[in-house]
Write a protein that holds these residues in place. Sequence first.
Motif, PDB file in Angstrom:
ATOM      1  N   ARG A 105       0.612  -1.382   0.257  1.00  0.00           N
ATOM      2  CA  ARG A 105      -0.296   0.548  -0.086  1.00  0.00           C
ATOM      3  C   ARG A 105       0.638   1.304   0.027  1.00  0.00           C
ATOM      4  O   ARG A 105       0.414   2.353  -0.417  1.00  0.00           O
ATOM      5  N   GLY A 106       2.386   1.089   0.541  1.00  0.00           N
ATOM      6  CA  GLY A 106       2.886   2.252   0.590  1.00  0.00           C
ATOM      7  C   GLY A 106       2.636   3.122   1.586  1.00  0.00           C
ATOM      8  O   GLY A 106       2.643   4.454   1.215  1.00  0.00           O
ATOM      9  N   THR A 107       2.096   2.444   2.898  1.00  0.00           N
ATOM     10  CA  THR A 107       1.695   2.818   3.663  1.00  0.00           C
ATOM     11  C   THR A 107       2.764   4.529   4.322  1.00  0.00           C
ATOM     12  O   THR A 107       3.026   5.360   5.171  1.00  0.00           O
ATOM     13  N   LEU A 108       4.571   3.728   4.404  1.00  0.00           N
ATOM     14  CA  LEU A 108       5.622   4.536   4.761  1.00  0.00           C
ATOM     15  C   LEU A 108       6.283   4.808   4.055  1.00  0.00           C
ATOM     16  O   LEU A 108       7.458   4.970   4.245  1.00  0.00           O
ATOM     17  N   ASP A 109       5.668   4.525   2.324  1.00  0.00           N
ATOM     18  CA  ASP A 109       6.872   5.064   1.958  1.00  0.00           C
ATOM     19  C   ASP A 109       7.469   6.312   1.830  1.00  0.00           C
ATOM     20  O   ASP A 109       8.932   6.195   1.515  1.00  0.00           O
ATOM     21  N   ALA A 110       6.759   7.144   1.976  1.00  0.00           N
ATOM     22  CA  ALA A 110       8.290   8.321   2.307  1.00  0.00           C
ATOM     23  C   ALA A 110       8.951   8.823   3.346  1.00  0.00           C
ATOM     24  O   ALA A 110       9.738   9.636   3.756  1.00  0.00           O
ATOM     25  N   LEU A 111       9.398   6.867   4.609  1.00  0.00           N
ATOM     26  CA  LEU A 111       9.755   7.395   5.534  1.00  0.00           C
ATOM     27  C   LEU A 111      10.719   5.877   4.423  1.00  0.00           C
ATOM     28  O   LEU A 111      10.637   5.185   4.505  1.00  0.00           O
ATOM     29  N   VAL A 112      11.835   5.815   5.814  1.00  0.00           N
ATOM     30  CA  VAL A 112      12.945   5.065   6.478  1.00  0.00           C
ATOM     31  C   VAL A 112      11.979   3.924   7.394  1.00  0.00           C
ATOM     32  O   VAL A 112      12.761   4.390   9.052  1.00  0.00           O
ATOM     33  N   TRP A 113      12.126   2.602   7.592  1.00  0.00           N
ATOM     34  CA  TRP A 113      11.335   1.820   8.499  1.00  0.00           C
ATOM     35  C   TRP A 113      11.706   0.112   8.015  1.00  0.00           C
ATOM     36  O   TRP A 113      12.133   0.007   7.208  1.00  0.00           O
ATOM     37  N   GLY A 114      11.311  -0.243   9.212  1.00  0.00           N
ATOM     38  CA  GLY A 114      11.568  -1.302   9.105  1.00  0.00           C
ATOM     39  C   GLY A 114      10.535  -2.587  10.804  1.00  0.00           C
ATOM     40  O   GLY A 114      10.360  -1.900  11.325  1.00  0.00           O
ATOM     41  N   PRO A 115      11.096  -4.182  10.084  1.00  0.00           N
ATOM     42  CA  PRO A 115      10.395  -4.302  11.703  1.00  0.00           C
ATOM     43  C   PRO A 115      10.661  -4.739  12.509  1.00  0.00           C
ATOM     44  O   PRO A 115      12.131  -4.381  12.115  1.00  0.00           O
ATOM     45  N   THR A 116      10.693  -4.689  13.333  1.00  0.00           N
ATOM     46  CA  THR A 116      11.562  -5.440  15.102  1.00  0.00           C
ATOM     47  C   THR A 116      10.519  -6.681  15.436  1.00  0.00           C
ATOM     48  O   THR A 116       9.641  -7.101  14.702  1.00  0.00           O
ATOM     49  N   GLY A 117      11.176  -7.136  16.207  1.00  0.00           N
ATOM     50  CA  GLY A 117       9.850  -7.829  17.166  1.00  0.00           C
ATOM     51  C   GLY A 117      10.633  -9.329  16.745  1.00  0.00           C
ATOM     52  O   GLY A 117      11.728  -9.546  16.254  1.00  0.00           O
ATOM     53  N   SER A 118       9.322 -10.172  17.026  1.00  0.00           N
ATOM     54  CA  SER A 118       9.556 -10.837  16.961  1.00  0.00           C
ATOM     55  C   SER A 118       9.349 -11.507  14.453  1.00  0.00           C
ATOM     56  O   SER A 118       9.715 -12.341  14.993  1.00  0.00           O
ATOM     57  N   VAL A 119       8.882 -10.420  14.201  1.00  0.00           N
ATOM     58  CA  VAL A 119       8.869  -9.963  12.194  1.00  0.00           C
ATOM     59  C   VAL A 119      10.158 -10.061  12.048  1.00  0.00           C
ATOM     60  O   VAL A 119      10.767 -11.159  11.107  1.00  0.00           O
ATOM     61  N   GLY A 120      10.890  -9.338  12.764  1.00  0.00           N
ATOM     62  CA  GLY A 120      12.066  -8.718  12.549  1.00  0.00           C
ATOM     63  C   GLY A 120      13.191  -9.767  12.459  1.00  0.00           C
ATOM     64  O   GLY A 120      13.982 -10.957  11.893  1.00  0.00           O
ATOM     65  N   PHE A 121      13.250 -10.415  13.974  1.00  0.00           N
ATOM     66  CA  PHE A 121      14.121 -11.630  14.487  1.00  0.00           C
ATOM     67  C   PHE A 121      14.076 -12.977  13.064  1.00  0.00           C
ATOM     68  O   PHE A 121      15.043 -13.259  12.794  1.00  0.00           O
ATOM     69  N   GLU A 122      13.042 -13.171  13.126  1.00  0.00           N
ATOM     70  CA  GLU A 122      12.573 -14.370  12.329  1.00  0.00           C
ATOM     71  C   GLU A 122      12.854 -14.269  10.346  1.00  0.00           C
ATOM     72  O   GLU A 122      13.015 -14.802  10.147  1.00  0.00           O
ATOM     73  N   LEU A 123      12.282 -12.560  10.066  1.00  0.00           N
ATOM     74  CA  LEU A 123      13.009 -12.468   8.571  1.00  0.00           C
ATOM     75  C   LEU A 123      14.755 -13.370   8.944  1.00  0.00           C
ATOM     76  O   LEU A 123      14.235 -13.113   7.993  1.00  0.00           O
ATOM     77  N   THR A 124      15.414 -12.485  10.173  1.00  0.00           N
ATOM     78  CA  THR A 124      16.511 -12.659   9.921  1.00  0.00           C
ATOM     79  C   THR A 124      17.216 -13.953   9.648  1.00  0.00           C
ATOM     80  O   THR A 124      17.802 -14.366   9.049  1.00  0.00           O
TER      81      THR A 124
END
Length: 216
Positions: A105-124
Amino acid sequence: MPEAMTFGAHDLLRLDALPVATDAPRWLADAFALAPYAVVRRAQAPEDFVAVGFRGATRAERYGAYVPRAAVLSAYPPERLRERSTSPARAALKAFAALREIVQRGTLDALVWGPTGSVGFELTTTQPTVTQTSDLDLLIRMPSPLSRAYARMLCERLAELERDLGLHIDAQLETPAGGVALVEWAQGKPRVMARSVCGPRLVDDPWAGPSVGEHA
């Protein structure tokens, strides 16, 4: 990895070995064997060390420690993780679905962002960490001031996703003063809680004055 490299809160670090500690919990060695990673936490660390947290199989299994910079093999900040994908069997979990929707959806497209917590851990790490009831935790880099109006607009967009998918999204702004909850800034409170390596404190303006040294 060069020892001069700095790390920010919520960065995931791949380590070459566990730190030596007499108070290490029993679960730590097995968890590290499956995923030799730790997350940078907001705490003061001795020179040439980084404050990190380890996670086990359950929410109760958390352990804070300090690791030598020389033990860090690679670092993964949240913004490097948002385009990563998980297996088709895991992709249907609400937190992963919400992350995909934010990207599409491009909800945060104008920003620098990313997932943390359990989502970030599993993706890594590729280790199953997310459950059907997991929140989606987000970190938004915000070195420059964010207007309250724009913050409210972002909250409305994320709230729409929360209603559509039936989960909670916790977005945090990474400011010079530390981590500030997006929803708290959007509410227009005269003072907001900023979490830094020096501990939590109430601030009028997270962008006023010098940085408190959020990088390790």
